[in-house]
Design a protein around this motif. Structure first.
Motif: not given
Length: 259
Positions: A52-69
């Motif tokens: 569950i942690s992996h499945e939530f962490k993966n999209p959150i990391s992607i979202i954060n990466g695009y927002i920061e960019t």
């Protein structure tokens, strides 16, 4: 003879003590069994929490990466729009994960009451496959009217079709006749020992191959079908594909099924 006499004396003089010793041995066996069971459950919980942690962490990391960019770079509008589409896709994925966890919890706790209505199952299938935008889906449908919870049956169909498309690169077939609804794929197939297990919550055949279903799809299907007085059947052969199907005769009653 002496040994028999000694054993007789022991049994008479120490019967209480011997019984207590046997009771202690039995308690020890039960304790060891319980500890082993607890160890397995703890290991299973750790695996589920990790997944569950992996499945939530993966999209959150992607979202954060695009927002920061987007915030830190002077991107052209076209690139910004592309990144925003990626963010939307991953927020939708997170929402679906939460919805699945919430739904299986309600189903298991018997807090979900079906809302029955009469509708054409063949038309529901035709409408549903439009959302998949897939050319690999072949239909063989007999016009069929059923009485069921339309939203829940749609969830059942969506999960079965998604599952078939995920594990098969070839065409999948949806058959609807007077008695059964079938979803057939020509994918990887399932080992016999795993056929019943895959209907259990959080069970995954490939332990390290977690996706956004979290192993909940077929568990949800089974719970929903039980609410409709039917159940999921699975036939599969390793390397040749699988057939997932359920009897719809209980859904064709004119009156709403009693709960």
């Amino acid at each position: 003879m002496k040994e028999k006499i000694l054993n007789f004396i022991k049994s008479k003089l120490f019967s209480k003590e011997l019984q207590q010793l046997e009771n202690l041995k039995e308690e020890n066996r039960k304790l060891k069994k319980e500890l082993k069971k607890q160890k397995i459950m703890n290991s299973f919980k750790d695996e589920v929490i990790s997944a569950i942690s992996h499945e939530f962490k993966n999209p959150i990391s992607i979202i954060n990466g695009y927002i920061e960019t987007i915030l830190e770079s002077n991107l052209p509008p076209q690139t910004q729009q592309k990144f925003l589409n990626k963010i939307q896709k991953n927020t939708t994925r997170l929402s679906e994960l939460i919805d699945r966890l919430y739904l299986i919890t309600k189903l298991e706790n018997k807090k979900l009451k079906p809302s029955f209505s009469t509708f054409k199952l063949d038309l529901l299938i035709k409408d549903l496959i439009q959302s998949f935008d897939e050319e690999r889906i072949s239909l063989n449908l007999t016009p069929t009217t059923i009485t069921a919870d339309k939203k829940l049956i749609e969830i059942v169909l969506s999960n079965l079709i998604s599952n078939a498309l995920k594990y098969s690169k070839k065409e999948i077939t949806i058959n609807l006749n007077e008695k059964y609804l079938e979803v057939i794929d020509k994918g990887l197939g399932i080992d016999k020992q795993n056929i019943e297990m895959i209907k259990q919550k959080f069970f995954r055949i490939a332990k390290n191959d977690w996706d956004n279903s979290l192993g909940l799809g077929l568990a949800i299907v089974e719970h929903i079908l039980k609410l409709h007085h039917t159940h999921l059947e699975i036939e599969s052969e390793k390397g040749k594909g699988s057939k997932f199907y359920f009897d719809i005769t209980s859904l064709k009653d004119k009156e709403h099924p009693q709960q």
